[in-house]
Design a protein around this motif. Structure first.
Motif, mmCIF file in Angstrom:
data_model
loop_
_atom_site.group_PDB
_atom_site.id
_atom_site.type_symbol
_atom_site.label_atom_id
_atom_site.label_comp_id
_atom_site.label_asym_id
_atom_site.label_seq_id
_atom_site.Cartn_x
_atom_site.Cartn_y
_atom_site.Cartn_z
ATOM 1 N N PRO A 1 0.804 -1.225 0.000
ATOM 2 C CA PRO A 1 0.000 0.000 0.000
ATOM 3 C C PRO A 1 0.836 1.272 0.000
ATOM 4 O O PRO A 1 0.392 2.313 -0.483
ATOM 5 C CB PRO A 1 -0.826 -0.111 1.286
ATOM 6 C CG PRO A 1 -0.844 -1.553 1.603
ATOM 7 C CD PRO A 1 0.457 -2.110 1.113
ATOM 8 N N TYR B 1 -3.716 3.605 -4.148
ATOM 9 C CA TYR B 1 -3.484 2.164 -4.183
ATOM 10 C C TYR B 1 -4.740 1.367 -4.523
ATOM 11 O O TYR B 1 -4.745 0.563 -5.457
ATOM 12 C CB TYR B 1 -2.922 1.723 -2.837
ATOM 13 C CG TYR B 1 -2.557 0.260 -2.717
ATOM 14 C CD1 TYR B 1 -1.399 -0.235 -3.293
ATOM 15 C CD2 TYR B 1 -3.355 -0.615 -1.988
ATOM 16 C CE1 TYR B 1 -1.039 -1.572 -3.156
ATOM 17 C CE2 TYR B 1 -3.008 -1.953 -1.836
ATOM 18 C CZ TYR B 1 -1.849 -2.422 -2.425
ATOM 19 O OH TYR B 1 -1.501 -3.744 -2.290
ATOM 20 N N VAL B 2 -5.804 1.586 -3.762
ATOM 21 C CA VAL B 2 -7.003 0.773 -3.938
ATOM 22 C C VAL B 2 -7.632 1.015 -5.307
ATOM 23 O O VAL B 2 -7.907 0.065 -6.058
ATOM 24 C CB VAL B 2 -8.029 1.035 -2.817
ATOM 25 C CG1 VAL B 2 -9.322 0.262 -3.079
ATOM 26 C CG2 VAL B 2 -7.446 0.643 -1.457
ATOM 27 N N GLN B 3 -7.835 2.279 -5.661
ATOM 28 C CA GLN B 3 -8.460 2.572 -6.950
ATOM 29 C C GLN B 3 -7.598 2.081 -8.108
ATOM 30 O O GLN B 3 -8.117 1.544 -9.092
ATOM 31 C CB GLN B 3 -8.707 4.074 -7.093
ATOM 32 C CG GLN B 3 -9.449 4.462 -8.375
ATOM 33 C CD GLN B 3 -10.791 3.776 -8.513
ATOM 34 O OE1 GLN B 3 -11.507 3.570 -7.520
ATOM 35 N NE2 GLN B 3 -11.140 3.407 -9.731
ATOM 36 N N SER C 1 -1.383 -10.320 0.371
ATOM 37 C CA SER C 1 -1.993 -9.536 1.425
ATOM 38 C C SER C 1 -1.099 -9.625 2.674
ATOM 39 O O SER C 1 0.078 -9.987 2.580
ATOM 40 C CB SER C 1 -3.405 -10.072 1.693
ATOM 41 O OG SER C 1 -4.019 -9.428 2.782
ATOM 42 N N LYS D 1 -6.548 -0.588 3.336
ATOM 43 C CA LYS D 1 -6.362 -0.650 1.880
ATOM 44 C C LYS D 1 -6.182 -2.093 1.423
ATOM 45 O O LYS D 1 -6.749 -2.511 0.401
ATOM 46 C CB LYS D 1 -5.151 0.193 1.477
ATOM 47 C CG LYS D 1 -5.348 1.698 1.609
ATOM 48 C CD LYS D 1 -4.076 2.435 1.202
ATOM 49 C CE LYS D 1 -4.244 3.938 1.269
ATOM 50 N NZ LYS D 1 -2.999 4.665 0.888
ATOM 51 N N ALA E 1 -9.459 -3.896 1.412
ATOM 52 C CA ALA E 1 -10.297 -3.434 0.308
ATOM 53 C C ALA E 1 -9.901 -4.103 -0.999
ATOM 54 O O ALA E 1 -10.760 -4.483 -1.810
ATOM 55 C CB ALA E 1 -10.207 -1.911 0.185
ATOM 56 N N VAL E 2 -8.603 -4.272 -1.226
ATOM 57 C CA VAL E 2 -8.142 -4.949 -2.445
ATOM 58 C C VAL E 2 -8.507 -6.431 -2.393
ATOM 59 O O VAL E 2 -8.922 -7.011 -3.406
ATOM 60 C CB VAL E 2 -6.632 -4.750 -2.640
ATOM 61 C CG1 VAL E 2 -6.130 -5.577 -3.830
ATOM 62 C CG2 VAL E 2 -6.311 -3.277 -2.856
#
Length: 260
Positions: free
Chosen positions: A74, A80-82, A103, A130, A133-134
């Motif tokens: 992250p 990062y997520v988007q 992860s 984050k 979320a991924v």
């Protein structure tokens, strides 16, 4: 010849790519700043920064890779997520067969007790949020095969947390149990994941032994000839991360041995 895309040719990505190409895979790898030293006729490495506008434009060469691996932390991007959500969408567009994501057990934050893949998460830090979320974005995708590997604390003799601890005046929570995995074992898990796509799966990659911080780091300091400051015991016992599955190689390196 099978082809693999690796986002992040760094600490894990470079040894993973080396093992893949030596076993006959074709690898496309990306890096942001430091170009990997590894070279091979079946390896192509390019600069890629997921934070840049239109970073995923004109990526048609990636279509030949049916397995995509993301090793990016992250910290590599405020977006990062988007950025990875868009990467997953591109994988769907290109009909990628398998996504693998590294992860972290940080998604459990400060929960105490014994935890496995079915335990509820509690991400407290922005980084852990984050990562989770991924994870969800991958699990919710239409990619046929999805592998999420939650890695324990990574170490090897070159990049070991004991060097950082040696700079402290004292080390807290000496009785807290550790959850660690040697880099070679993490790479072995990634190799296994690449070779065995099997639907949707989430696995913890962690050494089955959990010595206390004091026991683990004192032993590692002895092996590496490092002098550590005193440990304070404290009252936190911490968490023990386990896996309830037996379909991945069991980590065997580096806990209380010289096999680092």
């Amino acid at each position: 010849m099978s082809s693999v895309l690796i986002l992040g040719m760094g600490y894990l990505g470079s040894p993973l790519a080396h093992r893949l190409v030596t076993q006959g895979y074709k690898v496309q790898g990306t890096y942001v700043k430091s170009k990997p030293l590894i070279t091979h006729h079946n390896l192509q490495v390019d600069v890629f920064n997921i934070t840049e506008p239109d970073a995923l434009q004109n990526k048609q060469p990636w279509q030949i890779a049916k397995t995509w691996v993301c090793l990016l932390p992250p910290s590599c991007s405020s977006n990062y997520v988007q950025g990875l959500v868009e990467w997953i969408a591109l994988a769907e567009q290109y009909q990628v067969e398998h996504i693998i994501y590294t992860s972290s057990i940080s998604v459990f934050s400060d929960i105490e007790g014994v935890l496995d893949e079915l335990s509820p998460t509690s991400p407290m830090s922005e980084s852990a949020q984050k990562i989770l979320a991924v994870e969800q974005a991958i699990l919710n995708s239409h990619i046929p095969h999805k592998t999420i590997l939650r890695l324990a604390g990574l170490f090897d003799k070159e990049r070991h947390p004991v060097y950082r601890l040696a700079q402290r005046i004292a080390i807290d929570n000496g009785q807290q149990m550790v959850n660690m995995v040697h880099r070679d074992d993490a790479v072995a898990a990634l190799m296994h994941a690449v070779a065995t796509p099997d639907g949707s799966r989430l696995r913890h990659i962690v050494h089955p032994l959990h010595p206390t911080r004091e026991m683990f780091y004192q032993k590692q300091a002895q092996l590496l000839n490092v002098q550590l400051p005193p440990f304070h015991l404290g009252t936190i016992s911490g968490k023990i991360i386990q896996t309830r599955y037996d379909d991945f190689p069991i980590p065997v390196r580096g806990i209380g041995t010289g096999n680092d």
